[in-house]
Design a protein around this motif. Structure first.
Motif, PDB file in Angstrom:
ATOM      1  N   ARG A 103       0.686  -1.217   0.057  1.00 58.75           N
ATOM      2  CA  ARG A 103       0.010   0.209   0.028  1.00 58.75           C
ATOM      3  C   ARG A 103       0.686   1.034  -0.082  1.00 58.75           C
ATOM      4  O   ARG A 103       1.831   1.419   0.856  1.00 58.75           O
ATOM      5  CB  ARG A 103      -1.032  -0.194   1.482  1.00 58.75           C
ATOM      6  N   ARG A 105       1.349   5.137   0.318  1.00 60.41           N
ATOM      7  CA  ARG A 105       0.901   6.267   1.100  1.00 60.41           C
ATOM      8  C   ARG A 105       0.879   7.869   0.380  1.00 60.41           C
ATOM      9  O   ARG A 105       1.863   7.616  -0.153  1.00 60.41           O
ATOM     10  CB  ARG A 105       1.555   6.505   2.341  1.00 60.41           C
ATOM     11  N   ILE A 108       1.105  13.732   2.141  1.00 56.49           N
ATOM     12  CA  ILE A 108       0.225  14.670   2.838  1.00 56.49           C
ATOM     13  C   ILE A 108       0.849  15.905   3.098  1.00 56.49           C
ATOM     14  O   ILE A 108       2.006  15.866   3.192  1.00 56.49           O
ATOM     15  CB  ILE A 108      -0.312  13.852   4.095  1.00 56.49           C
ATOM     16  N   VAL A 197       8.205   1.171   7.428  1.00 52.81           N
ATOM     17  CA  VAL A 197       8.573   2.261   8.448  1.00 52.81           C
ATOM     18  C   VAL A 197       7.833   3.086   9.164  1.00 52.81           C
ATOM     19  O   VAL A 197       6.721   3.442   8.558  1.00 52.81           O
ATOM     20  CB  VAL A 197       9.915   2.957   7.607  1.00 52.81           C
ATOM     21  N   THR A 198       8.364   4.040  10.001  1.00 53.05           N
ATOM     22  CA  THR A 198       7.484   4.864  10.757  1.00 53.05           C
ATOM     23  C   THR A 198       7.078   5.781   9.763  1.00 53.05           C
ATOM     24  O   THR A 198       7.545   6.273   8.770  1.00 53.05           O
ATOM     25  CB  THR A 198       8.538   5.587  11.853  1.00 53.05           C
ATOM     26  N   SER A 200       4.662   5.492   7.602  1.00 45.94           N
ATOM     27  CA  SER A 200       4.181   4.831   6.257  1.00 45.94           C
ATOM     28  C   SER A 200       2.687   4.589   5.988  1.00 45.94           C
ATOM     29  O   SER A 200       2.324   4.334   5.046  1.00 45.94           O
ATOM     30  CB  SER A 200       5.013   3.543   6.314  1.00 45.94           C
ATOM     31  N   GLY A 201       2.065   4.727   7.492  1.00 43.37           N
ATOM     32  CA  GLY A 201       0.588   4.338   7.325  1.00 43.37           C
ATOM     33  C   GLY A 201       0.289   3.029   7.723  1.00 43.37           C
ATOM     34  O   GLY A 201      -0.944   2.725   7.439  1.00 43.37           O
ATOM     35  N   THR A 203      -0.767   2.450  11.150  1.00 45.56           N
ATOM     36  CA  THR A 203      -1.688   2.832  11.923  1.00 45.56           C
ATOM     37  C   THR A 203      -3.008   3.183  11.131  1.00 45.56           C
ATOM     38  O   THR A 203      -4.141   2.585  11.364  1.00 45.56           O
ATOM     39  CB  THR A 203      -1.389   3.791  13.078  1.00 45.56           C
ATOM     40  N   PHE A 204      -2.690   4.057  10.155  1.00 49.99           N
ATOM     41  CA  PHE A 204      -3.956   4.290   9.441  1.00 49.99           C
ATOM     42  C   PHE A 204      -4.651   3.351   8.729  1.00 49.99           C
ATOM     43  O   PHE A 204      -6.007   3.249   8.804  1.00 49.99           O
ATOM     44  CB  PHE A 204      -3.412   5.487   8.435  1.00 49.99           C
ATOM     45  N   GLN A 396       4.414  10.457  18.647  1.00 51.69           N
ATOM     46  CA  GLN A 396       3.413  10.050  17.755  1.00 51.69           C
ATOM     47  C   GLN A 396       3.549   8.513  16.854  1.00 51.69           C
ATOM     48  O   GLN A 396       2.566   8.160  16.387  1.00 51.69           O
ATOM     49  CB  GLN A 396       3.332  10.998  16.395  1.00 51.69           C
ATOM     50  N   SER A 398       4.273   4.599  16.789  1.00 51.05           N
ATOM     51  CA  SER A 398       4.212   3.460  17.711  1.00 51.05           C
ATOM     52  C   SER A 398       5.664   2.722  18.135  1.00 51.05           C
ATOM     53  O   SER A 398       6.256   2.516  17.141  1.00 51.05           O
ATOM     54  CB  SER A 398       3.424   2.441  16.959  1.00 51.05           C
TER      55      SER A 398
HETATM   56  N1  LIG Z   1      -3.752   6.285   2.929  1.00 48.00           N
HETATM   57  C1  LIG Z   1      -3.823   7.099   3.716  1.00 48.00           C
HETATM   58  N2  LIG Z   1      -4.452   8.608   3.197  1.00 48.00           N
HETATM   59  C2  LIG Z   1      -4.509   9.598   3.938  1.00 48.00           C
HETATM   60  N3  LIG Z   1      -3.713   9.753   5.010  1.00 48.00           N
HETATM   61  C3  LIG Z   1      -2.686   8.463   5.442  1.00 48.00           C
HETATM   62  C4  LIG Z   1      -2.851   7.351   4.823  1.00 48.00           C
HETATM   63  N4  LIG Z   1      -1.769   6.451   5.169  1.00 48.00           N
HETATM   64  C5  LIG Z   1      -1.299   7.350   6.326  1.00 48.00           C
HETATM   65  N5  LIG Z   1      -1.660   8.436   6.277  1.00 48.00           N
HETATM   66  C6  LIG Z   1      -1.347   9.631   7.353  1.00 48.00           C
HETATM   67  O1  LIG Z   1      -0.129   9.619   7.480  1.00 48.00           O
HETATM   68  C7  LIG Z   1       0.164   9.860   8.909  1.00 48.00           C
HETATM   69  C8  LIG Z   1       1.279   8.534   9.264  1.00 48.00           C
HETATM   70  O2  LIG Z   1       0.435   7.624   9.268  1.00 48.00           O
HETATM   71  P1  LIG Z   1       0.709   6.487  10.449  1.00 48.00           P
HETATM   72  O3  LIG Z   1       0.502   7.033  11.942  1.00 48.00           O
HETATM   73  O4  LIG Z   1      -0.582   5.465  10.155  1.00 48.00           O
HETATM   74  O5  LIG Z   1       1.959   5.803  10.214  1.00 48.00           O
HETATM   75  P2  LIG Z   1       2.636   4.646  11.078  1.00 48.00           P
HETATM   76  O6  LIG Z   1       3.373   3.704   9.896  1.00 48.00           O
HETATM   77  O7  LIG Z   1       1.556   3.739  11.768  1.00 48.00           O
HETATM   78  O8  LIG Z   1       3.784   5.310  12.041  1.00 48.00           O
HETATM   79  P3  LIG Z   1       4.137   4.726  13.182  1.00 48.00           P
HETATM   80  O9  LIG Z   1       4.945   3.380  12.868  1.00 48.00           O
HETATM   81  O10 LIG Z   1       5.375   5.531  13.423  1.00 48.00           O
HETATM   82  O11 LIG Z   1       3.168   4.683  14.189  1.00 48.00           O
HETATM   83  C9  LIG Z   1      -0.885  10.141   9.680  1.00 48.00           C
HETATM   84  O12 LIG Z   1      -1.197  11.348   9.669  1.00 48.00           O
HETATM   85  C10 LIG Z   1      -2.061   9.456   8.746  1.00 48.00           C
HETATM   86  O13 LIG Z   1      -3.168   9.996   8.849  1.00 48.00           O
END
Ligand SMILES: Nc1ncnc2c1ncn2[C@@H]1O[C@H](COP(=O)(O)OP(=O)(O)OP(=O)(O)O)[C@@H](O)[C@H]1O
Length: 990
Positions: A103, A105, A108, A197-198, A200-201, A203-204, A396, A398
């Motif tokens: 997937r 990202r 943003i 990686v951190t 990268s989306g 949690t989203f 922010q 995880s």
């Molecule tokens: N498909 C998407 N569409 C819109 N915004 C997204 C998408 N994926 C991620 N984001 C946005 O990108 C930012 C980072 O995403 P997220 O917190 O999910 O990353 P992560 O990989 O979980 O990070 P970590 O590992 O540090 O927790 C968030 O603000 C999230 O809303």
């Protein structure tokens, strides 16, 4: 594709295949099947199975196809299954690779300026990744980029499917997770984890966003499950235990409901106090409801149980456990909360219908949920606990692996309410911590430890995949050959590598999915705008590796616990730290966490300090239960532990190297900056010097103009006078360069320049007098001395100018004198020059200088010291005679000084000789005075250069002899004019 209520597709899945087979094999009615299963369950652990099932290759599990297939058909063929424990699991094609979905990202606004993504989608299943710093790539300044990465600059990766950045959450869920939900409702296990990686989306993808329609996989899964089992929920008191077991609850209601956000303030006042702000918030996960309904067997009743754990720093914690304040003395301010790590224990094979063992988290709370909303609230509660205990509080990002496990208990309505009637299936959704590398994030202290543990668990996960893949390849190779060449499967198994599941808590918990009956889906999240090309290529490689792994490998068994191993290790083999832990009392680890709340939407901002005490799991208990493990070769295990230990050391060393490298780079950069700064200062100083010299020159000119009273004169006259003044200035500069004050020509600082300016008399000293006496000033060519070229001397007339001037002077001499005698004089001059040259040659080796005998002699510098007897004019014979000064500014000063000294020496020697010559001439002139009357013609005049003012008396006499014969250039203190005959006579005499 998502289906709506009543039209849910039912593809032929593994479960359905098996079910059909069981139906055809056992012609007994359902009740018979139940009896058989009950008999199997009551048999002693590991007892022989009464019914064996063999697995068939899967038909088609393509996500898209599955989503489109009619569920109704599946439901129609579904009958209660006869649980049978297989005697052995054959190595056949009944395996499927781990599905890996990519997937991307979207970009943003918080990402900053848009850069071109380094990931390009080629097809629906492949992407090309190109390093932005690859060879040949240029920076914005058209400079070649530095490429620190060791990964291949361009690679193509294939996935089960690639989802573009524009993919909606609903579509993504349908294609990736819905098949797993389908499997869960059919009684299959499933695992889905998000890796990346951190930022990268992950949690989203798992939880979702805050906008409408952005609910993630987890809330949608809960929606679909409860949509599908609506009206079929069980009121039974049985609850799931361990990995596969079912047992009766202690009493009605005891385990039926978990903690809830609604009554949090009464049940968990501490938590309510800390998280008062958060309790009010609602996000898309609670308001977005996925309408998808899957068809289920309506002859069954279902109950859903939910647990939420986090793996942090290689320890497992329950996120649904009650949070209570500790009795221990509280910290200076804030709350002191404790939580206890949970041990992992092996699941008894008797729990599993297939005799599968595995590991489960002992003591993990499993809460029964009766609606999607309740389940989502519970997930939210777990998230809040995660904040309280710090893994989401300080960042922010995880810092722990979050695991939500949904267990489904299913029982045929016709069966009696007893444990054997229940079938369990589970689906685990894991939001892994970011896989960033500490080298790039520059983490230290607790963060470094966190990162080390995150990386360790992910690394072990990768290793497990690698070993599983190579094991499976070996088995496949041996089975691929001709029948008579095939080895016995048992022989092959002996040589298969042990998969290191137990080397990390994460893999230890998930082990069952890889070796048991379950499907695994991996979601790879990539932010193609991120600068971490290196990290992302690691993620992609991991995904490529995972895709080649087939689940349901039959060769693994649960390894024994480290405590047990340490007892069996032969002496002489070092036992790693972890293996010795059992004998040491656990030391609780405490850390402080600040939780910020509010600050948004007009809410009050507040911060709460919480001290978290993390206690180790109870090792004694786990030791007791580990007795169920089969003994393995202790030497092999000890070697594994040693390997792990060395890996950790390697990781540690790599980390230190990375930090040292970063420090060194910083140091070198600072040193370079310092040097560049120094160079800048040096060049600025030199520039200033030049500017000041030019100013000096200008001042001198203005001074001369003032003294000469030129202002208001006619332009023609003024021009002439200015030319004269310039000549004068040149003379002055030459004298300065030649004299002992030569240092002042090269001032090293503005102070030097100032002092040289103040020490030097006005360049017009004496000039006014000469103008008054109407004497012509000497020309620059007469006394100019060559000095090394360079920026400091740019104010001197060029060599060409000198040559031109000298030539014109010669012409004018010829014009004046003319005739044969002139020629003769010239010849004699040349002779004299030769003589002088010869004498100089013998004395000087490094440079050749000769008196400017063919031209007028210059006057000596008044500023010269008494030791410097003459600073007469010299002209170099050729270009090669000039002093060569290295162009380097560093050596310019030394070279100039040496050059000046050499010139000074030559000048002194030459002037000594000339002085002697002049005295001779004077004597001769005195002796011939009577014979040679004052009627000597101008043709006979000779000019010599002499250097000192010591011959004033002779000059006075000589000038009286022929006052009308002065050369146009005029006589001055340093010029002796001798009649030609006298000169010839004296020469001959000599
Ligand atoms: N498909 C998407 N569409 C819109 N915004 C997204 C998408 N994926 C991620 N984001 C946005 O990108 C930012 C980072 O995403 P997220 O917190 O999910 O990353 P992560 O990989 O979980 O990070 P970590 O590992 O540090 O927790 C968030 O603000 C999230 O809303």
């Amino acid at each position: 594709m998502a289906t709506t209520r009543g039209k849910a597709p039912a593809p032929p899945t593994r479960a359905s295949t098996r079910t059909t087979r069981a139906t055809s094999q056992t012609t007994a009615p359902a009740s018979t099947a139940r009896t058989t299963r009950a008999a199997t369950k009551t048999a002693p652990s590991g007892g022989a199975a009464q019914t064996t099932t063999s697995r068939k290759p899967l038909v088609n599990r393509d996500n898209t196809t599955e989503a489109k297939a009619p569920v109704a058909r599946k439901a129609a063929t579904k009958v209660p299954t006869a649980r049978a424990k297989p005697v052995s699991v054959p190595v056949d094609n009944d395996r499927e690779p781990i599905k890996a979905f990519l997937r991307l990202r979207p970009h943003i606004h918080v990402d900053g300026p848009t850069t071109a993504p380094y990931l390009e989608t080629l097809t629906d299943t492949s992407v090309q990744m190109s390093d932005p710093n690859r060879d040949g790539a240029l920076t914005e300044n058209n400079r070649p980029r530095f490429r620190p990465s060791t990964a291949a600059p361009t690679s193509i990766y294939t996935f089960s499917h690639v989802f573009a950045a524009s993919t909606l959450q609903a579509e993504f869920f349908t294609k990736t997770t819905l098949p797993l939900v389908r499997g869960l409702l059919d009684g299959e296990n499933g695992l889905l984890f998000a890796y990346g990686v951190t930022n990268s989306g992950k949690t989203f993808t798992m939880q979702g966003g805050t906008t409408e329609g952005s609910a993630g996989i987890l809330p949608r899964t809960l929606d679909v499950i409860f949509n599908s089992i609506d009206g079929l929920q069980s009121k039974s008191r049985y609850r799931p235990v361990r990995l596969h077991g079912v047992e009766l609850g202690d009493g009605p209601g005891t385990y039926t409901r978990g903690p809830s956000l609604d009554n949090l303030s009464s049940e968990e006042p501490v938590l309510a106090q800390v998280l008062a702000e958060h309790l009010e918030t609602s996000d898309a996960s609670t308001t977005d409801i996925d309408p998808t309904v899957l068809s289920v067997d309506r002859n069954h009743e279902y109950s859903i149980w939910l647990s939420y754990a986090e793996v942090y720093n290689e320890k497992i914690y329950d996120l649904l456990a009650d949070v209570s304040e500790t009795d221990k003395p509280t910290a200076a301010q804030g709350l002191l909360l404790t939580r206890k790590a949970l041990p992992i224990r092996p699941s008894p094979p008797s729990d599993s219908p297939d005799g599968l063992n595995g590991k489960y988290v002992s003591g993990l709370k499993q809460a029964k949920v009766e609606s999607a909303a309740e389940a989502k609230n519970l997930v939210k509660l777990g998230q809040l606990h995660r904040r309280v205990f710090g893994t989401l509080a300080n960042s922010q990002s995880s810092r722990s692996h979050g695991m939500v496990t949904i267990k489904l208990l299913k029982k045929h309505r016709g069966e009696r309410d007893e444990p054997s009637a229940y079938h369990t299936a589970r689906l685990t959704l894991v939001d892994l911590a970011g896989s960033e590398r500490t080298k790039h994030t520059q983490t230290t202290g607790d963060r470094l430890k966190e990162a080390g543990n995150i990386n360790k668990s992910l690394m072990v996960l990768g290793q497990c995949m690698e070993v599983m893949r190579s094991n499976q390849r070996r088995v496949a190779q041996s089975l691929a050959g001709p029948k008579h060449e095939r080895s016995d499967t048992r022989d092959i198994k002996k040589f298969l590598a042990v998969v290191p599941f137990r080397h990390s808590k994460l893999t230890e918990i998930l082990m069952d999915y890889f070796v048991g009956d379950g499907r695994v889906v991996m979601i790879v999240n990539v932010n193609p705008y991120d600068t971490g090309f290196d990290e992302n290529s690691h993620v992609m490689k991991f995904a490529a590796l995972a895709k080649e792994v087939h689940t349901l490998a039959p060769v693994q068994r649960a390894p024994p616990s480290p405590t047990k191993m340490s007892q069996n290790v032969p002496s002489g083999i070092p036992v790693p730290q972890r293996a010795r832990i059992g004998s040491v009392a656990p030391i609780p680890h405490s850390r402080k966490v600040t939780i910020s709340t509010g600050g948004q939407g007009g809410r009050k901002f507040s911060q709460t300090q919480v001290e978290v005490l993390e206690e180790d799991e109870d090792e004694d208990q786990s030791e007791d239960e580990d007795d169920n493990d089969e003994p393995l070769n202790p030497l092999v295990e000890a070697l594994f532990d040693e390997l792990e230990n060395m890996r950790l050391q390697l990781f540690d060393a790599e980390m230190r190297c990375a930090i040292i490298e970063a420090d060194t780079r910083e140091e070198v950069m600072q040193e370079m900056e310092h040097r560049i700064h120094n160079m800048e200062k040096m060049f600025a100083r030199r520039l200033m010097n030049e500017v000041e010299q030019n100013e000096m020159k200008m001042d001198a000119k203005i001074d001369m103009l003032h003294r000469s009273g030129l202002f208001g004169k006619t332009p023609g006259k003024a021009r002439r006078v200015v030319e004269d003044l310039e000549d004068e200035e040149d003379i002055k500069m030459s004298i300065i360069a030649e004299g002992s004050e030569d240092e002042s020509l090269y001032p090293q600082s503005s102070t030097d320049v100032q002092s040289s300016r103040s020490n030097t008399a006005s360049p017009l000293a004496g000039k006014g007098k000469r103008i008054k006496n109407k004497k012509q000033p000497p020309r620059a060519s007469e006394i100019r001395m060559r000095v090394p070229s360079g920026p400091e001397h740019s104010f001197l007339p060029s060599e060409d100018d000198t040559a031109t001037e000298t030539d014109s002077r010669r012409d004018s001499d010829e014009d004046d004198d003319g005739g044969d005698e002139d020629d003769e004089d010239d010849d004699e001059d040349e002779d004299e020059e030769t003589e002088m040259e010869e004498s100089e040659d013998s004395e000087t080796s490094d440079a050749e200088w000769q008196p400017n005998s063919g031209k007028e002699a210059s006057r000596s510098a008044k500023s010269a010291g008494p030791s410097s007897r003459s600073t007469g004019s010299f002209v170099a014979k050729s270009e090669a005679d000039f002093f060569t000064v290295p162009p380097s500014p560093v050596f310019a000063k030394d070279a100039k000084t040496q050059s000046m000294r050499a010139k000074q020496g030559l000048t002194q020697r030459a002037s000594g000789k000339m002085y002697a010559l002049a005295e001779d001439l004077e004597k001769m002139a005195l002796s011939e005075d009577a014979e040679a009357p004052a009627s000597a013609t101008s043709k006979g005049k000779r000019r010599f250069t002499r250097g000192t003012a010591g011959s004033r008396s002779s000059r006075a006499k000589l000038s009286l002899e022929a006052p009308e014969e002065w050369d146009e250039a005029g006589a001055d203190d340093s010029t002796i004019i001798v009649p030609a005959k006298q000169s010839q006579a004296s020469k001959k005499k000599r």
